[in-house]
Scaffold this motif. Structure first.
Motif, mmCIF file in Angstrom:
data_model
loop_
_atom_site.group_PDB
_atom_site.id
_atom_site.type_symbol
_atom_site.label_atom_id
_atom_site.label_comp_id
_atom_site.label_asym_id
_atom_site.label_seq_id
_atom_site.Cartn_x
_atom_site.Cartn_y
_atom_site.Cartn_z
ATOM 1 N N HIS A 125 -3.902 4.791 -6.758
ATOM 2 C CA HIS A 125 -3.903 5.682 -5.596
ATOM 3 C C HIS A 125 -5.246 6.374 -5.457
ATOM 4 O O HIS A 125 -5.760 6.544 -4.333
ATOM 5 C CB HIS A 125 -2.789 6.723 -5.729
ATOM 6 C CG HIS A 125 -2.690 7.641 -4.561
ATOM 7 N ND1 HIS A 125 -1.851 7.401 -3.492
ATOM 8 C CD2 HIS A 125 -3.352 8.796 -4.261
ATOM 9 C CE1 HIS A 125 -1.993 8.365 -2.597
ATOM 10 N NE2 HIS A 125 -2.897 9.225 -3.048
ATOM 11 N N ALA A 177 0.823 -1.217 0.000
ATOM 12 C CA ALA A 177 0.000 0.000 0.000
ATOM 13 C C ALA A 177 0.848 1.255 0.000
ATOM 14 O O ALA A 177 0.420 2.303 -0.494
ATOM 15 C CB ALA A 177 -0.934 -0.013 1.203
ATOM 16 N N GLY A 236 -6.759 4.310 0.007
ATOM 17 C CA GLY A 236 -6.045 3.324 0.808
ATOM 18 C C GLY A 236 -4.562 3.219 0.539
ATOM 19 O O GLY A 236 -3.912 2.267 0.995
ATOM 20 N N ARG A 237 -3.978 4.217 -0.175
ATOM 21 C CA ARG A 237 -2.588 4.069 -0.565
ATOM 22 C C ARG A 237 -1.755 5.303 -0.218
ATOM 23 O O ARG A 237 -2.271 6.404 -0.041
ATOM 24 C CB ARG A 237 -2.475 3.804 -2.074
ATOM 25 C CG ARG A 237 -3.243 2.558 -2.543
ATOM 26 C CD ARG A 237 -2.786 2.152 -3.940
ATOM 27 N NE ARG A 237 -1.348 1.890 -3.966
ATOM 28 C CZ ARG A 237 -0.782 0.769 -3.536
ATOM 29 N NH1 ARG A 237 -1.531 -0.205 -3.050
ATOM 30 N NH2 ARG A 237 0.520 0.610 -3.601
ATOM 31 N N VAL A 263 -2.394 7.009 4.572
ATOM 32 C CA VAL A 263 -3.377 6.895 3.491
ATOM 33 C C VAL A 263 -3.646 8.266 2.859
ATOM 34 O O VAL A 263 -3.916 9.243 3.561
ATOM 35 C CB VAL A 263 -4.683 6.274 4.010
ATOM 36 C CG1 VAL A 263 -5.762 6.306 2.927
ATOM 37 C CG2 VAL A 263 -4.439 4.835 4.454
ATOM 38 N N THR A 311 0.999 2.949 6.814
ATOM 39 C CA THR A 311 0.673 3.691 5.599
ATOM 40 C C THR A 311 -0.058 4.979 5.916
ATOM 41 O O THR A 311 -1.059 4.985 6.639
ATOM 42 C CB THR A 311 -0.191 2.827 4.667
ATOM 43 O OG1 THR A 311 0.518 1.636 4.340
ATOM 44 C CG2 THR A 311 -0.538 3.581 3.390
#
Length: 412
Positions: free
Chosen positions: A57, A38, A61-62, A104, A102
């Motif tokens: 993206h 991610a 969630g990335r 996000v 991550t």
């Protein structure tokens, strides 16, 4: 408004064209491989791979960095891994060096590297999106290097606003872009002054056929000569110049056809707009579109001059001043003086070491083949009539063509 996981961007049905793809954002498909982490840095070799990373993206969630593979050396690549980003290359995925939560929605950009090795700065798709509201339907040309701030400006425009199609140009296509743009029906294009100068010089007949409604310049000092030339070729187009950077975001947009921006814009507070000021000849910006973690006031490193009610951005402070025997020559003033000559279509000015005075002003020029022959002595005389003696170029080299790097700048 922030993108919610699973939502499609508003521009999902916009058409995008690359060297290896023609279709909509929604038709891009996934990157090869289904298990890339991610939080990833995509080091890519073409626009298509980069756009697939952007599309992923945008689904949510990335945490993502996108850059051309040639911009990131091994030392910096290891630094990205240490920062928690996996490396996604055409050769495969290299995991991050350690655990990483991550962030996000975070989009990492690499700065231009004009003052050294590129640094990472953090944005979001929201902070990279600077055009809102209804816009005329257009087909844009995007000649910028993958992952550059200006590249993201065109990408987010197309992602978020219906009716904004894009033709992406690979570095290997830069010499052919006018014909490609004509074939694809491009009506809006953005590039540096050097980019526009080279295209008009090399492909003038094709350029005159392009039905451009929007012409945008940025990335380098924008002088009156190129603005006037573009107005001649595209009398019905809106001609804009934009001041933007990875750190400060898109801070200035001027549409009146004049170099510089109105002095009245300095030191004013307008909701939703950056605050601009000048401190010791340097442009200082405070903006809500700046990268994360930047100082409230960003010292840009760009030198400005105020004249005739306009604030002119002349170039980098570190490189604009040439010390000639204790007198300070301005490279930008010399460049603008040369460009004002009717036979000069491009010019670059730098200092060169010399005995006794330490430095002298040296210039490189490209001449209009349709103009009458002009000698070095005539160019020096032209400058001598308009500049102090210490600013007159002592060395002038005539180049056969306008140099253009992948950055769309001369870089000579």
């Amino acid at each position: 408004m922030a993108q919610q996981p699973g939502d499609l961007p508003r521009g999902a049905d916009n058409r995008i064209v690359t060297a290896g793809f023609e279709g909509t954002w929604a038709q891009l498909g996934d990157l090869d491989g289904a298990d890339w982490p991610a939080a990833s840095a995509f080091l890519v070799d073409d626009h298509l791979t980069a756009l697939r990373a952007v599309w992923a993206h945008a689904q949510g969630g990335r945490e993502t960095l996108v850059a051309g593979s040639g911009r990131v050396g091994e030392e910096q690549a290891e630094g990205l891994r240490d920062a928690g980003l996996a490396l996604v290359r055409s050769t495969g995925v290299t995991p991050a060096a350690g655990d990483h939560d991550t962030e996000v929605g975070r989009v990492w950009l690499l700065t231009s590297g004009s003052t050294g090795r590129p640094k990472q700065v953090a944005h979001t798709l929201d902070s990279l999106t600077t055009v809102a509201g209804d816009q005329p339907a257009r087909t844009w040309l995007c000649p910028y290097a993958v992952g550059a701030y200006a590249w993201w400006q065109v990408v987010t425009l197309s992602l978020n606003l219906p009716g904004q199609n894009v033709l992406f140009i690979e570095p290997s296509q830069l010499e052919q872009w006018p014909q490609l743009a004509l074939e694809q029906g491009v009506t809006a294009a953005s590039g540096t002054p050097t980019f526009w100068r080279q295209a008009l010089w090399r492909s003038g007949e094709v350029m005159a056929q392009l039905p451009l409604e929007q012409v945008t310049l940025g990335g380098e000092p924008v002088d009156q000569t190129i603005l006037d030339r573009l107005r001649e070729v595209y009398p019905k187009a809106r001609i804009s110049w934009i001041y933007a950077s990875s750190e400060a975001g898109a801070a200035i947009a001027v549409h009146d056809g004049q170099a510089g921006f109105p002095q009245a814009w300095l030191d004013r507070d307008v909701p939703g707009r950056p605050r601009l000021s000048v401190q010791d000849g340097e442009l200082v910006i405070a903006s809500s579109k700046a990268a994360e973690g930047m100082d409230e006031q960003i010292h840009t490193g760009d030198h400005v001059e105020i004249t005739g009610g306009r604030v002119l951005i002349t170039g980098r402070i570190a490189s604009d001043e040439i010390n000639v025997g204790g007198s300070k020559a301005s490279a930008s003033k010399v460049r603008d003086t040369l460009l004002a000559h009717p036979a000069v279509v491009w010019a670059s000015v730098k200092g060169r070491k010399a005995p006794l005075v330490g430095m002298v002003v040296a210039a490189e020029v490209v001449l209009d083949p349709a103009a009458e022959t002009v000698t070095d002595a005539e160019l020096q005389s032209w400058c001598a009539e308009r500049l102090p003696d210490y600013s007159v170029p002592r060395r002038i080299r005539v180049r056969d063509e306008i140099p253009l790097k992948e950055t769309l700048k001369s870089d000579v």
